[in-house]
Design a protein around this motif. Structure first.
Motif, PDB file in Angstrom:
ATOM      1  N   VAL A  44       0.845  -1.193   0.000  1.00 56.31           N
ATOM      2  CA  VAL A  44       0.000   0.000   0.000  1.00 56.31           C
ATOM      3  C   VAL A  44       0.880   1.242   0.000  1.00 56.31           C
ATOM      4  O   VAL A  44       0.620   2.213  -0.714  1.00 56.31           O
ATOM      5  CB  VAL A  44      -0.935   0.000   1.236  1.00 56.31           C
ATOM      6  N   ASP A  45       1.955   1.203   0.781  1.00 54.87           N
ATOM      7  CA  ASP A  45       2.897   2.316   0.849  1.00 54.87           C
ATOM      8  C   ASP A  45       4.317   1.760   0.748  1.00 54.87           C
ATOM      9  O   ASP A  45       4.805   1.141   1.692  1.00 54.87           O
ATOM     10  CB  ASP A  45       2.722   3.083   2.166  1.00 54.87           C
ATOM     11  N   PRO A  46       4.987   1.961  -0.396  1.00 55.12           N
ATOM     12  CA  PRO A  46       6.335   1.416  -0.543  1.00 55.12           C
ATOM     13  C   PRO A  46       7.396   2.129   0.297  1.00 55.12           C
ATOM     14  O   PRO A  46       8.529   1.657   0.412  1.00 55.12           O
ATOM     15  CB  PRO A  46       6.626   1.586  -2.039  1.00 55.12           C
ATOM     16  N   GLY A  47       7.027   3.264   0.901  1.00 60.37           N
ATOM     17  CA  GLY A  47       7.993   3.999   1.709  1.00 60.37           C
ATOM     18  C   GLY A  47       9.143   4.501   0.859  1.00 60.37           C
ATOM     19  O   GLY A  47       8.950   4.917  -0.283  1.00 60.37           O
ATOM     20  N   ASP A  48      10.365   4.415   1.400  1.00 62.66           N
ATOM     21  CA  ASP A  48      11.514   4.939   0.649  1.00 62.66           C
ATOM     22  C   ASP A  48      12.224   3.860  -0.177  1.00 62.66           C
ATOM     23  O   ASP A  48      13.322   4.079  -0.671  1.00 62.66           O
ATOM     24  CB  ASP A  48      12.497   5.647   1.593  1.00 62.66           C
ATOM     25  N   TRP A 166      20.136   4.487   1.949  1.00 64.89           N
ATOM     26  CA  TRP A 166      19.116   3.546   2.415  1.00 64.89           C
ATOM     27  C   TRP A 166      18.833   3.796   3.894  1.00 64.89           C
ATOM     28  O   TRP A 166      19.750   3.986   4.685  1.00 64.89           O
ATOM     29  CB  TRP A 166      19.594   2.105   2.217  1.00 64.89           C
ATOM     30  N   SER A 167      17.553   3.764   4.248  1.00 65.90           N
ATOM     31  CA  SER A 167      17.172   3.882   5.654  1.00 65.90           C
ATOM     32  C   SER A 167      17.248   2.512   6.309  1.00 65.90           C
ATOM     33  O   SER A 167      17.305   1.483   5.621  1.00 65.90           O
ATOM     34  CB  SER A 167      15.739   4.420   5.775  1.00 65.90           C
ATOM     35  N   THR A 168      17.233   2.481   7.629  1.00 67.44           N
ATOM     36  CA  THR A 168      17.238   1.217   8.353  1.00 67.44           C
ATOM     37  C   THR A 168      16.021   0.374   7.976  1.00 67.44           C
ATOM     38  O   THR A 168      16.139  -0.836   7.737  1.00 67.44           O
ATOM     39  CB  THR A 168      17.248   1.473   9.876  1.00 67.44           C
ATOM     40  N   THR A 169      14.860   1.019   7.894  1.00 62.28           N
ATOM     41  CA  THR A 169      13.638   0.305   7.502  1.00 62.28           C
ATOM     42  C   THR A 169      13.763  -0.234   6.084  1.00 62.28           C
ATOM     43  O   THR A 169      13.366  -1.371   5.795  1.00 62.28           O
ATOM     44  CB  THR A 169      12.419   1.238   7.607  1.00 62.28           C
ATOM     45  N   THR A 173      13.519  -4.218   4.751  1.00 61.26           N
ATOM     46  CA  THR A 173      12.635  -4.659   3.675  1.00 61.26           C
ATOM     47  C   THR A 173      13.436  -5.246   2.520  1.00 61.26           C
ATOM     48  O   THR A 173      13.065  -6.278   1.939  1.00 61.26           O
ATOM     49  CB  THR A 173      11.765  -3.486   3.169  1.00 61.26           C
ATOM     50  N   PHE A 174      14.545  -4.603   2.189  1.00 60.82           N
ATOM     51  CA  PHE A 174      15.432  -5.084   1.131  1.00 60.82           C
ATOM     52  C   PHE A 174      15.914  -6.507   1.435  1.00 60.82           C
ATOM     53  O   PHE A 174      15.883  -7.385   0.568  1.00 60.82           O
ATOM     54  CB  PHE A 174      16.619  -4.119   1.007  1.00 60.82           C
TER      55      PHE A 174
END
Length: 199
Positions: A44-48, A166-169, A173-174
């Protein structure tokens, strides 16, 4: 209407077939794999961690495993993304540069050291770096590490991702995405082998 199960699609499983019945015996595993796919590739929200980046990483990782319906699916997914179409060719070139066999790497000193095995330390080519950008360059190099040299992964590798933006979140996810793809490639390959054996 619920989307068609991605593993069924990639494995060519038809409703009512023998393989469909086999997968139905592990309904929870089947449903969880589908939920994982949807959360990683249709969030719904891929974020960064953009959808184009997700498709690029997926095309690279599945391509490293060899040509298959899974690799073709993610290559097409990347090409169908407005922000990803220009990445198809450089990703394909980098797949060819990154192909190797594994796993390899070094264990800490001890009895397992006898299994140490040297192998390719992959780096994106200088020519492709401007096309891919810092984030994807770091992502592809880290994905290659996770696929072929997981025993060598260290905190410095995480720092390289953070330094590239890249963020920690995003890193979490990666990592989940790369793990899921390795699982998906193997499951689809196994199911297609079963289908060929029973044909």
């Amino acid at each position: 209407m619920a989307p068609k199960d991605i593993i069924d699609t990639l494995a060519g499983i038809e409703p009512g077939s023998t393989l469909d019945a086999i997968r139905a015996r592990r309904l929870q595993a089947r449903e969880n794999a589908q939920k994982s796919y949807l959360s990683l590739f249709e969030p719904v929200d891929p974020g960064d961690f953009s959808l184009a980046e997700r498709a690029a990483v997926a095309a690279f990782v599945t391509g490293l495993h060899g040509e298959s319906p899974v690799a073709a699916f993610y290559r097409d997914k990347l090409g169908a993304n407005a922000d990803g179409a220009a990445l198809v060719e450089p990703i394909q070139i980098e797949i060819e540069r990154g192909k190797t066999t594994g796993p390899y790497g070094a264990f800490p000193a001890g009895p397992l050291s006898a299994e140490n095995k040297a192998g390719l330390i992959y780096r994106v080519s200088a020519e492709r770096k401007p096309q891919l950008g810092n984030r994807l360059v770091a992502a592809l190099e880290h994905a290659h590490l996770l696929v072929f040299r997981p025993r060598d992964a260290a905190s410095a590798d995480m720092k390289a991702l953070l330094a590239a933006g890249w963020s920690t979140t995003g890193i979490v996810t990666f990592s989940q995405l790369v793990a899921f793809l390795s699982f998906q490639v193997r499951v689809v390959s196994g199911l297609r082998t079963l289908a060929a054996a029973s044909a």
